[in-house]
Enzyme design. Structure first.
Site, PDB file in Angstrom:
ATOM      1  CG  ASP A   1       9.241  41.069   9.415  1.00  0.00           C
ATOM      2  OD1 ASP A   1       9.939  42.005   9.855  1.00  0.00           O
ATOM      3  OD2 ASP A   1       9.166  40.952   8.001  1.00  0.00           O
TER       4      ASP A   1
ATOM      5  CG  HIS B   1       9.970  43.401   5.385  1.00  0.00           C
ATOM      6  ND1 HIS B   1      10.408  42.861   6.531  1.00  0.00           N
ATOM      7  CD2 HIS B   1      11.093  44.163   4.849  1.00  0.00           C
ATOM      8  CE1 HIS B   1      11.540  43.037   6.793  1.00  0.00           C
ATOM      9  NE2 HIS B   1      11.950  43.795   5.921  1.00  0.00           N
TER      10      HIS B   1
HETATM   11  N1  LIG Z   1      12.532  41.393   3.493  1.00  0.00           N
HETATM   12  C1  LIG Z   1      13.398  41.116   4.618  1.00  0.00           C
HETATM   13  O1  LIG Z   1      13.079  40.791   5.500  1.00  0.00           O
HETATM   14  C2  LIG Z   1      14.636  41.958   4.496  1.00  0.00           C
HETATM   15  C3  LIG Z   1      15.826  41.630   5.593  1.00  0.00           C
HETATM   16  C4  LIG Z   1      16.973  42.142   5.747  1.00  0.00           C
HETATM   17  C5  LIG Z   1      17.458  42.932   4.447  1.00  0.00           C
HETATM   18  N2  LIG Z   1      16.548  43.078   3.437  1.00  0.00           N
HETATM   19  C6  LIG Z   1      16.954  43.565   2.351  1.00  0.00           C
HETATM   20  O2  LIG Z   1      17.805  42.959   1.573  1.00  0.00           O
HETATM   21  C7  LIG Z   1      18.619  43.613   0.510  1.00  0.00           C
HETATM   22  C8  LIG Z   1      20.002  42.999   0.521  1.00  0.00           C
HETATM   23  O3  LIG Z   1      20.600  43.305   1.810  1.00  0.00           O
HETATM   24  P1  LIG Z   1      22.158  42.990   1.983  1.00  0.00           P
HETATM   25  O4  LIG Z   1      22.166  43.526   3.410  1.00  0.00           O
HETATM   26  O5  LIG Z   1      22.668  41.792   1.521  1.00  0.00           O
HETATM   27  O6  LIG Z   1      22.820  44.120   1.188  1.00  0.00           O
HETATM   28  P2  LIG Z   1      24.306  44.496   0.668  1.00  0.00           P
HETATM   29  O7  LIG Z   1      24.399  45.958   0.088  1.00  0.00           O
HETATM   30  O8  LIG Z   1      25.391  43.812   1.589  1.00  0.00           O
HETATM   31  O9  LIG Z   1      24.035  43.699  -0.862  1.00  0.00           O
HETATM   32  C9  LIG Z   1      23.304  43.913  -1.810  1.00  0.00           C
HETATM   33  C10 LIG Z   1      23.884  43.340  -3.145  1.00  0.00           C
HETATM   34  O10 LIG Z   1      22.929  43.632  -4.090  1.00  0.00           O
HETATM   35  C11 LIG Z   1      23.535  44.189  -5.336  1.00  0.00           C
HETATM   36  N3  LIG Z   1      22.788  44.757  -6.385  1.00  0.00           N
HETATM   37  C12 LIG Z   1      22.262  45.895  -6.349  1.00  0.00           C
HETATM   38  N4  LIG Z   1      21.511  46.081  -7.303  1.00  0.00           N
HETATM   39  C13 LIG Z   1      21.614  44.969  -8.301  1.00  0.00           C
HETATM   40  C14 LIG Z   1      20.854  44.466  -9.123  1.00  0.00           C
HETATM   41  N5  LIG Z   1      20.336  45.138 -10.185  1.00  0.00           N
HETATM   42  N6  LIG Z   1      21.087  43.110  -9.767  1.00  0.00           N
HETATM   43  C15 LIG Z   1      21.990  42.501  -8.968  1.00  0.00           C
HETATM   44  N7  LIG Z   1      22.443  42.743  -7.861  1.00  0.00           N
HETATM   45  C16 LIG Z   1      22.318  44.061  -7.257  1.00  0.00           C
HETATM   46  C17 LIG Z   1      24.592  45.025  -4.888  1.00  0.00           C
HETATM   47  O11 LIG Z   1      25.734  45.082  -5.646  1.00  0.00           O
HETATM   48  C18 LIG Z   1      25.107  44.155  -3.297  1.00  0.00           C
HETATM   49  O12 LIG Z   1      26.141  43.372  -3.754  1.00  0.00           O
HETATM   50  C19 LIG Z   1      18.468  45.121   1.062  1.00  0.00           C
HETATM   51  O13 LIG Z   1      17.383  45.904   0.142  1.00  0.00           O
HETATM   52  C20 LIG Z   1      17.739  44.808   2.597  1.00  0.00           C
HETATM   53  O14 LIG Z   1      16.967  46.281   2.681  1.00  0.00           O
HETATM   54  C21 LIG Z   1      15.150  42.508   3.288  1.00  0.00           C
END
Ligand SMILES: NC(=O)c1ccc[n+]([C@@H]2O[C@H](COP(=O)([O-])OP(=O)(O)OC[C@H]3O[C@@H](n4cnc5c(N)ncnc54)[C@H](O)[C@@H]3O)[C@@H](O)[C@H]2O)c1
Length: 350
Positions: free
Chosen positions: A176, A204
């Site tokens: 952000d 966030h």
């Molecule tokens: N804070 C931020 O600025 C920000 C920015 C972008 C995305 N995000 C968040 O980051 C996260 C991941 O995004 P992404 O696009 O890589 O998602 P994605 O769905 O491509 O990947 C998520 C991965 O996490 C794994 N996972 C789920 N539960 C798990 C657990 N208990 N232990 C280990 N691994 C686990 C899934 O199997 C998957 O491989 C999401 O929650 C998204 O909202 C946060």
């Protein structure tokens, strides 16, 4: 003399190339953010160009075949700093002796899922991972929570790891922050490194408050406040704020996937600043424990503040003047976090 200097250089150089590897775990390692992130970490963008790394990749059991592919690709990158890659679905292995933990994996919102159910599923994940960090990681571990709801997940992980200092936990609002800097830079027609000290306050989420009252722009050699440089208060108080707040949703609408490349870049910026410190006179935004802050933000929250970092220790930048416009927005995002925290703590105690 020259021979002596050369010998000393070689001794220093061989000592630095023989540094002990650090262990870094990335959870959600089979996901799309990790796919951009792992390469940057493994090639030295985060922990330094002389720092060997053991990368631990943690995901859930159904994703293990995907992790195998990621391991193969990391090997195929032939990166000299990457000493070992360990794929696993077990927290005992994943968090063992870890120096830095980047918690990206979380439960995504599924169709028809209530906000509360999503929070409940994530409390379960971050309670388990916090407890595993407590038991298996180094006490000096630096933990960065990315998986959403990032602030509250971070709070739950920290509460579940009582033997690790609260200051070692932070959550990602750097994406952000980077979005806000970039919007100002584009508006002023300068490169993004000419903008400094924007602030993201709070959660966030779409209640976050991107604040440029204390930010500066280097406009062709002359440093000035952003309000002075942009000369458009209506934009700064309107579209600028909503663009940053809603940027994640806009990327999803367009790409049909959430931000990944920019999220990975922000994770690198955040963790590199923890490791090496922020630049003199500059501050960045990150979600940190609110205890002792001078802005009247409720204490038991992970709230995004302006921080400066030195010797791997962050400090909230105190005493910035806050006008009524900012105050209302800082309070609104705090209120959302308090509600989220109270619901999450109910689940944690069950
Ligand atoms: N804070 C931020 O600025 C920000 C920015 C972008 C995305 N995000 C968040 O980051 C996260 C991941 O995004 P992404 O696009 O890589 O998602 P994605 O769905 O491509 O990947 C998520 C991965 O996490 C794994 N996972 C789920 N539960 C798990 C657990 N208990 N232990 C280990 N691994 C686990 C899934 O199997 C998957 O491989 C999401 O929650 C998204 O909202 C946060």
């Amino acid at each position: 003399m020259l021979t002596l200097l050369t010998a000393m250089y070689l001794v220093v150089r061989s000592a630095s190339t023989q540094a002990e590897p650090i262990r870094v775990v990335v959870t959600g390692a089979a996901g799309q953010i990790a796919y951009s992130l792992l390469y940057s970490i493994a090639k030295g963008d985060v922990f330094g160009k002389d720092q060997p790394i053991i990368l631990v990749l943690l995901d859930i059991p159904p994703m293990l075949p995907v992790l195998d592919g990621v391991v193969m690709e990391l090997q195929d990158c032939a990166l000299p700093l990457l000493r070992e890659v360990i794929p696993t679905d077990e927290v005992e292995v994943g968090f063992k002796d870890i120096d830095a933990a980047i918690l990206v994996g979380s439960m995504p919102r599924k169709e028809g899922m209530e906000r509360k159910d999503l929070l409940k599923a994530n409390v379960a994940i971050f309670k388990t991972q916090g407890a595993a960090l407590d038991k298996y990681a180094k006490k000096t571990v630096k933990v960065l929570v990315v998986g959403n709801p990032a602030n509250t997940n971070c709070l739950i992980a920290s509460k579940s790891a009582p033997s690790i200092p609260k200051e070692n936990f932070s959550c990602l609002t750097r994406l952000d922050h980077n979005r806000a800097s970039s919007q100002v830079a584009i508006r002023c027609g300068v490169s993004s490194d000419k903008v400094k000290n924007v602030i993201i306050w709070g959660n966030h989420s779409s209640t976050q408050y991107p604040d440029v009252h204390h930010a500066k722009v280097d406009l062709h050699g002359a440093e000035m406040g952003v309000y002075e440089a942009v000369k458009d208060e209506a934009w700064l108080r309107g579209d600028f704020i909503s663009t940053v707040q809603l940027r994640g949703a806009a990327v999803i609408k367009s790409r049909k996937l959430s931000s990944a490349m920019s999220a990975a870049k922000a994770i690198c910026d955040h963790m590199r600043d923890i490791w090496f410190g922020t630049k003199e006179g500059e501050f960045i935004s990150m979600g940190v424990y609110a205890a002792g802050n001078s802005y009247g933000v409720p204490e038991d929250l992970i709230y995004s503040f302006p921080v400066q970092i030195k010797n791997k220790t962050w400090k909230i930048v105190d005493g910035l003047p806050i006008n009524d416009f900012s105050r209302a927005k800082m309070d609104a995002t705090a209120a959302e976090l308090v509600e989220e925290r109270d619901t999450a703590l109910d689940f944690l105690s069950q």
